[in-house]
Motif scaffolding. Structure first.
Motif, PDB file in Angstrom:
ATOM      1  N   HIS A   1       0.878  -1.180   0.000  1.00  0.00           N
ATOM      2  CA  HIS A   1       0.000   0.000   0.000  1.00  0.00           C
ATOM      3  C   HIS A   1       0.906   1.217   0.000  1.00  0.00           C
ATOM      4  O   HIS A   1       1.790   1.338   0.862  1.00  0.00           O
ATOM      5  CB  HIS A   1      -0.918   0.026   1.219  1.00  0.00           C
ATOM      6  N   ALA A   2       0.706   2.108  -0.977  1.00  0.00           N
ATOM      7  CA  ALA A   2       1.472   3.362  -1.061  1.00  0.00           C
ATOM      8  C   ALA A   2       2.980   3.107  -0.960  1.00  0.00           C
ATOM      9  O   ALA A   2       3.670   3.695  -0.133  1.00  0.00           O
ATOM     10  CB  ALA A   2       1.000   4.344   0.004  1.00  0.00           C
ATOM     11  N   GLN A   3       3.474   2.187  -1.760  1.00  0.00           N
ATOM     12  CA  GLN A   3       4.904   1.854  -1.841  1.00  0.00           C
ATOM     13  C   GLN A   3       5.466   1.178  -0.582  1.00  0.00           C
ATOM     14  O   GLN A   3       6.663   0.980  -0.471  1.00  0.00           O
ATOM     15  CB  GLN A   3       5.738   3.102  -2.160  1.00  0.00           C
ATOM     16  N   ARG A   4       4.612   0.829   0.375  1.00  0.00           N
ATOM     17  CA  ARG A   4       5.063   0.153   1.591  1.00  0.00           C
ATOM     18  C   ARG A   4       4.595  -1.292   1.583  1.00  0.00           C
ATOM     19  O   ARG A   4       3.411  -1.556   1.346  1.00  0.00           O
ATOM     20  CB  ARG A   4       4.497   0.871   2.817  1.00  0.00           C
ATOM     21  N   GLN A   5       5.509  -2.199   1.851  1.00  0.00           N
ATOM     22  CA  GLN A   5       5.126  -3.609   1.957  1.00  0.00           C
ATOM     23  C   GLN A   5       4.438  -3.837   3.291  1.00  0.00           C
ATOM     24  O   GLN A   5       4.999  -3.570   4.342  1.00  0.00           O
ATOM     25  CB  GLN A   5       6.346  -4.514   1.838  1.00  0.00           C
ATOM     26  N   LEU A   6       3.199  -4.334   3.229  1.00  0.00           N
ATOM     27  CA  LEU A   6       2.421  -4.591   4.432  1.00  0.00           C
ATOM     28  C   LEU A   6       2.439  -6.054   4.847  1.00  0.00           C
ATOM     29  O   LEU A   6       2.240  -6.370   6.023  1.00  0.00           O
ATOM     30  CB  LEU A   6       0.971  -4.141   4.242  1.00  0.00           C
ATOM     31  N   ALA A   7       2.640  -6.958   3.878  1.00  0.00           N
ATOM     32  CA  ALA A   7       2.638  -8.386   4.191  1.00  0.00           C
ATOM     33  C   ALA A   7       3.407  -9.141   3.114  1.00  0.00           C
ATOM     34  O   ALA A   7       3.497  -8.690   1.961  1.00  0.00           O
ATOM     35  CB  ALA A   7       1.215  -8.916   4.296  1.00  0.00           C
ATOM     36  N   CYS A   8       3.929 -10.300   3.495  1.00  0.00           N
ATOM     37  CA  CYS A   8       4.612 -11.170   2.533  1.00  0.00           C
ATOM     38  C   CYS A   8       4.512 -12.615   3.024  1.00  0.00           C
ATOM     39  O   CYS A   8       4.324 -12.868   4.213  1.00  0.00           O
ATOM     40  CB  CYS A   8       6.066 -10.751   2.326  1.00  0.00           C
ATOM     41  N   ALA A   9       4.630 -13.540   2.088  1.00  0.00           N
ATOM     42  CA  ALA A   9       4.578 -14.966   2.423  1.00  0.00           C
ATOM     43  C   ALA A   9       4.971 -15.789   1.211  1.00  0.00           C
ATOM     44  O   ALA A   9       4.986 -15.290   0.073  1.00  0.00           O
ATOM     45  CB  ALA A   9       3.175 -15.374   2.864  1.00  0.00           C
ATOM     46  N   THR A  10       5.261 -17.041   1.456  1.00  0.00           N
ATOM     47  CA  THR A  10       5.381 -18.044   0.404  1.00  0.00           C
ATOM     48  C   THR A  10       4.146 -18.927   0.537  1.00  0.00           C
ATOM     49  O   THR A  10       3.869 -19.458   1.619  1.00  0.00           O
ATOM     50  CB  THR A  10       6.657 -18.878   0.568  1.00  0.00           C
ATOM     51  N   ILE A  11       3.392 -19.042  -0.545  1.00  0.00           N
ATOM     52  CA  ILE A  11       2.137 -19.804  -0.538  1.00  0.00           C
ATOM     53  C   ILE A  11       2.314 -21.041  -1.420  1.00  0.00           C
ATOM     54  O   ILE A  11       2.794 -20.943  -2.553  1.00  0.00           O
ATOM     55  CB  ILE A  11       0.975 -18.956  -1.092  1.00  0.00           C
ATOM     56  N   THR A  12       1.904 -22.195  -0.911  1.00  0.00           N
ATOM     57  CA  THR A  12       1.916 -23.435  -1.671  1.00  0.00           C
ATOM     58  C   THR A  12       0.479 -23.820  -1.999  1.00  0.00           C
ATOM     59  O   THR A  12      -0.393 -23.795  -1.118  1.00  0.00           O
ATOM     60  CB  THR A  12       2.605 -24.561  -0.885  1.00  0.00           C
ATOM     61  N   VAL A  13       0.252 -24.153  -3.262  1.00  0.00           N
ATOM     62  CA  VAL A  13      -1.089 -24.468  -3.749  1.00  0.00           C
ATOM     63  C   VAL A  13      -1.077 -25.794  -4.507  1.00  0.00           C
ATOM     64  O   VAL A  13      -0.030 -26.297  -4.894  1.00  0.00           O
ATOM     65  CB  VAL A  13      -1.624 -23.342  -4.670  1.00  0.00           C
ATOM     66  N   PHE A  14      -2.276 -26.328  -4.709  1.00  0.00           N
ATOM     67  CA  PHE A  14      -2.438 -27.571  -5.470  1.00  0.00           C
ATOM     68  C   PHE A  14      -3.661 -27.430  -6.360  1.00  0.00           C
ATOM     69  O   PHE A  14      -4.749 -27.059  -5.896  1.00  0.00           O
ATOM     70  CB  PHE A  14      -2.627 -28.753  -4.513  1.00  0.00           C
ATOM     71  N   GLN A  15      -3.465 -27.707  -7.645  1.00  0.00           N
ATOM     72  CA  GLN A  15      -4.580 -27.703  -8.583  1.00  0.00           C
ATOM     73  C   GLN A  15      -4.602 -29.061  -9.295  1.00  0.00           C
ATOM     74  O   GLN A  15      -3.830 -29.303 -10.212  1.00  0.00           O
ATOM     75  CB  GLN A  15      -4.454 -26.579  -9.608  1.00  0.00           C
ATOM     76  N   PRO A  16      -5.493 -29.951  -8.828  1.00  0.00           N
ATOM     77  CA  PRO A  16      -5.556 -31.281  -9.440  1.00  0.00           C
ATOM     78  C   PRO A  16      -6.123 -31.203 -10.857  1.00  0.00           C
ATOM     79  O   PRO A  16      -6.882 -30.292 -11.182  1.00  0.00           O
ATOM     80  CB  PRO A  16      -6.491 -32.057  -8.519  1.00  0.00           C
ATOM     81  N   THR A  17      -5.758 -32.161 -11.669  1.00  0.00           N
ATOM     82  CA  THR A  17      -6.293 -32.226 -13.028  1.00  0.00           C
ATOM     83  C   THR A  17      -7.800 -32.419 -12.993  1.00  0.00           C
ATOM     84  O   THR A  17      -8.533 -31.785 -13.731  1.00  0.00           O
ATOM     85  CB  THR A  17      -5.624 -33.396 -13.794  1.00  0.00           C
ATOM     86  N   ASP A  18      -8.265 -33.295 -12.096  1.00  0.00           N
ATOM     87  CA  ASP A  18      -9.696 -33.567 -11.936  1.00  0.00           C
ATOM     88  C   ASP A  18     -10.096 -33.234 -10.507  1.00  0.00           C
ATOM     89  O   ASP A  18      -9.995 -34.073  -9.608  1.00  0.00           O
ATOM     90  CB  ASP A  18      -9.977 -35.027 -12.265  1.00  0.00           C
ATOM     91  N   ALA A  19     -10.540 -32.006 -10.283  1.00  0.00           N
ATOM     92  CA  ALA A  19     -10.874 -31.571  -8.925  1.00  0.00           C
ATOM     93  C   ALA A  19     -12.048 -32.364  -8.346  1.00  0.00           C
ATOM     94  O   ALA A  19     -12.026 -32.720  -7.165  1.00  0.00           O
ATOM     95  CB  ALA A  19     -11.199 -30.086  -8.913  1.00  0.00           C
ATOM     96  N   ALA A  20     -13.049 -32.658  -9.158  1.00  0.00           N
ATOM     97  CA  ALA A  20     -14.211 -33.416  -8.658  1.00  0.00           C
ATOM     98  C   ALA A  20     -13.783 -34.809  -8.195  1.00  0.00           C
ATOM     99  O   ALA A  20     -14.169 -35.262  -7.120  1.00  0.00           O
ATOM    100  CB  ALA A  20     -15.289 -33.512  -9.730  1.00  0.00           C
ATOM    101  N   GLY A  21     -12.978 -35.465  -8.993  1.00  0.00           N
ATOM    102  CA  GLY A  21     -12.467 -36.784  -8.615  1.00  0.00           C
ATOM    103  C   GLY A  21     -11.595 -36.720  -7.380  1.00  0.00           C
ATOM    104  O   GLY A  21     -11.682 -37.586  -6.489  1.00  0.00           O
ATOM    105  N   PHE A  22     -10.798 -35.686  -7.291  1.00  0.00           N
ATOM    106  CA  PHE A  22      -9.950 -35.503  -6.106  1.00  0.00           C
ATOM    107  C   PHE A  22     -10.804 -35.337  -4.847  1.00  0.00           C
ATOM    108  O   PHE A  22     -10.535 -35.958  -3.818  1.00  0.00           O
ATOM    109  CB  PHE A  22      -9.040 -34.285  -6.298  1.00  0.00           C
ATOM    110  N   LEU A  23     -11.845 -34.526  -4.941  1.00  0.00           N
ATOM    111  CA  LEU A  23     -12.708 -34.296  -3.786  1.00  0.00           C
ATOM    112  C   LEU A  23     -13.492 -35.529  -3.376  1.00  0.00           C
ATOM    113  O   LEU A  23     -13.823 -35.720  -2.219  1.00  0.00           O
ATOM    114  CB  LEU A  23     -13.662 -33.132  -4.062  1.00  0.00           C
ATOM    115  N   GLU A  24     -13.777 -36.384  -4.344  1.00  0.00           N
ATOM    116  CA  GLU A  24     -14.503 -37.638  -4.053  1.00  0.00           C
ATOM    117  C   GLU A  24     -13.573 -38.719  -3.541  1.00  0.00           C
ATOM    118  O   GLU A  24     -14.027 -39.812  -3.199  1.00  0.00           O
ATOM    119  CB  GLU A  24     -15.216 -38.119  -5.318  1.00  0.00           C
ATOM    120  N   GLY A  25     -12.268 -38.436  -3.542  1.00  0.00           N
ATOM    121  CA  GLY A  25     -11.311 -39.409  -3.029  1.00  0.00           C
ATOM    122  C   GLY A  25     -10.766 -40.353  -4.071  1.00  0.00           C
ATOM    123  O   GLY A  25     -10.099 -41.319  -3.732  1.00  0.00           O
TER     124      GLY A  25
END
Length: 155
Positions: free
Chosen positions: A128-152
């Protein structure tokens, strides 16, 4: 970053979220490895109180910027936007306890890893206004078949 604001789709077209769960207002820029989005903190913003929005919501702002990056990449490939999952956050650091009402935040995400199995890692920052307010490293997962993944399904 390469694509400018005037050629970008609406943020809602890039996210699998709907209604009030779309927390970002728009994409400002997107490139092959990164994206910058914007959010205006309003009195009626989801999770807002009299002081603003707690900085802990920054993790979700970052995750939605990553989702918008993935949604934009899917659109370029002619594919639909798919859901993904926030797996974890490393070293989330916030310089403020909340994002004040009226703040215009820039949420920047930079891909550092994208594996063939759908696992990705991003360096993220909120400014915000040239000031860093927050930072992090985020890990995500995007399955090829999300519906199948959610059903196990393991196939």
């Amino acid at each position: 970053m390469q694509t400018s604001l005037d050629t970008l789709p609406a943020i809602r077209d890039l996210l699998p979220h709907s209604g009030t769960m779309v927390l970002l207002d728009r994409v400002l820029e997107v490139g092959a490895e990164d994206l910058c989005a914007e959010v205006l903190i309003r009195p009626d913003s989801l999770f807002a109180n009299a002081d603003g929005v707690g900085s802990w919501v920054g993790v979700e702002y970052m995750a939605q910027a990553i989702a918008a990056y993935a949604g934009y990449a899917a659109r370029l490939r002619g594919e639909p936007v798919k859901i993904g999952f926030l797996l974890g956050t490393r070293r989330y650091e916030a310089a403020v306890p909340c994002f004040p009402i009226g703040s215009v935040l820039r949420v920047q995400v930079q891909k550092i890893l994208q594996a063939d199995n759908g696992i990705g890692s991003f360096e993220c920052q909120i400014h915000h206004a040239q000031r860093q307010l927050a930072c992090a490293t985020i890990t995500v997962f995007q399955p090829t078949d999300a519906a199948g993944f959610l059903e196990g399904s393991t196939e």
